[in-house]
Write an enzyme that holds these catalytic residues in place. Structure first.
Site, PDB file in Angstrom:
ATOM      1  N   LEU A 110       0.872  -1.183   0.000  1.00 55.59           N
ATOM      2  CA  LEU A 110       0.000   0.000   0.000  1.00 55.59           C
ATOM      3  C   LEU A 110       0.906   1.229   0.000  1.00 55.59           C
ATOM      4  O   LEU A 110       1.817   1.319   0.826  1.00 55.59           O
ATOM      5  CB  LEU A 110      -0.854   0.058   1.272  1.00 55.59           C
ATOM      6  CG  LEU A 110      -2.112  -0.772   1.332  1.00 55.59           C
ATOM      7  CD1 LEU A 110      -2.609  -0.869   2.764  1.00 55.59           C
ATOM      8  CD2 LEU A 110      -3.174  -0.158   0.457  1.00 55.59           C
ATOM      9  N   SER A 111       0.666   2.152  -0.893  1.00 56.82           N
ATOM     10  CA  SER A 111       1.384   3.422  -0.852  1.00 56.82           C
ATOM     11  C   SER A 111       0.815   4.283   0.263  1.00 56.82           C
ATOM     12  O   SER A 111      -0.254   3.994   0.811  1.00 56.82           O
ATOM     13  CB  SER A 111       1.256   4.160  -2.186  1.00 56.82           C
ATOM     14  OG  SER A 111       1.938   3.457  -3.202  1.00 56.82           O
TER      15      SER A 111
END
Length: 141
Positions: free
Chosen positions: A63-64
């Site tokens: 996940l960014s």
């Protein structure tokens, strides 16, 4: 990347912080972020990190940082009728939020099949359970 805003206690705190720091600027993007709880895309043992503005990786799950996703979504000027192609989508978090805005026009090509199926399933269930049709929930202001 990330860490631009302080950590929140829950999804709403995180979004409030992103708004306060001007990462989320439009009502449409705000509604998409509030509709999707970021913790739902974490493994259970890491959920306590979900509301931090930080990227997260565990094996091939990625996940960014939320500030990155908000900048992307604001820059794309999303609205129903557009197509969206997301290559290498990681967990499907971004694709799910974009899908809420685009509705049936989502055209996601995703690196991992499982996140795509989860995103598509979530979007379909979200709209079926809503009292308002998608075009009214996520129409640009």
């Amino acid at each position: 990347m990330g860490g631009a805003v302080s950590a929140g206690e829950d999804n709403d705190d995180l979004i409030d912080n992103l708004k306060e720091a001007y990462y989320i600027r439009s009502d449409l993007v705000e509604r998409a972020f509030r509709a999707i709880d970021r913790a739902d895309y974490y493994l259970d043992e890491y959920r306590d990190n979900a509301y931090k503005d930080l990227a997260w990786r565990h094996g091939n799950i990625h996940l960014s940082a939320p500030c990155i996703y908000s900048e992307v979504m604001e820059a794309l000027d999303l609205h129903p009728g557009l197509s969206f192609l997301n290559l290498g989508s990681g967990t499907g978090y971004l694709s799910t939020m974009v899908g809420l805005i685009l509705g049936m026009w989502l055209n996601a090509a995703i690196q991992h099949v499982i996140p795509h199926l989860y995103s598509a399933s979530f979007i379909t269930g979200f709209f079926k359970g809503s009292k308002d049709p998608p075009h009214r929930l996520f129409r640009g202001m």
